[in-house]
Design a protein around this motif. Sequence first.
Motif, PDB file in Angstrom:
ATOM      1  N   UNK A 117      65.877  64.768  13.994  1.00 30.85           N
ATOM      2  CA  UNK A 117      65.421  64.303  12.689  1.00 30.85           C
ATOM      3  C   UNK A 117      63.963  63.895  12.834  1.00 30.85           C
ATOM      4  N   UNK A 118      63.330  63.602  11.728  1.00 29.18           N
ATOM      5  CA  UNK A 118      61.927  63.195  11.753  1.00 29.18           C
ATOM      6  C   UNK A 118      61.823  61.777  11.216  1.00 29.18           C
ATOM      7  N   UNK A 119      61.210  60.900  12.002  1.00 28.32           N
ATOM      8  CA  UNK A 119      60.861  59.565  11.522  1.00 28.32           C
ATOM      9  C   UNK A 119      59.568  59.691  10.733  1.00 28.32           C
ATOM     10  N   UNK A 120      59.654  59.540   9.411  1.00 25.46           N
ATOM     11  CA  UNK A 120      58.482  59.737   8.562  1.00 25.46           C
ATOM     12  C   UNK A 120      57.426  58.667   8.824  1.00 25.46           C
ATOM     13  N   UNK A 121      56.175  59.081   8.724  1.00 24.65           N
ATOM     14  CA  UNK A 121      55.062  58.147   8.854  1.00 24.65           C
ATOM     15  C   UNK A 121      55.018  57.198   7.662  1.00 24.65           C
ATOM     16  N   UNK A 122      54.268  56.128   7.815  1.00 25.75           N
ATOM     17  CA  UNK A 122      54.088  55.178   6.718  1.00 25.75           C
ATOM     18  C   UNK A 122      53.342  55.852   5.572  1.00 25.75           C
ATOM     19  N   UNK A 123      53.735  55.510   4.365  1.00 26.25           N
ATOM     20  CA  UNK A 123      53.063  56.043   3.188  1.00 26.25           C
ATOM     21  C   UNK A 123      51.834  55.231   2.835  1.00 26.25           C
TER      22      UNK A 123
END
Length: 254
Positions: A192-198
Amino acid sequence: MTQTVDGRARATRPPVPRLVPLTGALAVFILLCGLGIWQVQRLAWKTGLIATVEARLAAAPVPAPGPDAWPELTQAEAEYRRVTVSGRYRPESDRLVKAVTARGPGFWVMTPLDTDRGWQLLINRGFVPDSARRPQDRDLPANDVTISGLLRMSQPGGGFLRANDAAAGRWYSRDTAAMAADLGLGPVAPYFIDAEAGPDADALPIGGLTVVSFRNSHLVYAVTWFSLAALWAGWLIYLWRRGDGGRPGASQDI
């Protein structure tokens, strides 16, 4: 056995072969040295891991691996690589995974993404606190999105002493295959991908909370074990020179 002291008979212990206590003492010394060597090996492994992760974090993102690459992916080779992928989230398909983060206890929000390359994977969109677990508490983009973040390999089974229970909606690890089966999806990526901060650091879910620092106390542990081994050896030498024959705790017979 008895011997006479001042005209009185006193019982004495039979002599213990010196080889027996010496063997036991040497075994303890070898064990302490072995533990020190093991910590040195762990130190080398942890130092290498930290250097590898730092290099991957500093690298430019690359396209997320597709199905052709999935069989070859391993944690050592792929974990924490910066990747990017585009596609569209599946509506009403979030799965919440128990989490404890720098923001406190709550949940990771896992959402499947239909990529523009024709395959699927799960995205860890970020963290929500316990008080914001309802779907209306977090936005789900309805249009095409591009996600950048860290590649993380699937975490099958569950957490410590707690197994995932899809039927009850209780998730303790980010198990991509189990979540895909629960959602009725086809094959998904084994990661899975840990999304970066928006751009809005407080918008839910909060991305960019992946822990990428690793405690490295192995040098301290190694020094401790080697110090204990040295102290043990010094104590044995002292006893031997005193005449106890290498028997810890022994006293001379009168």
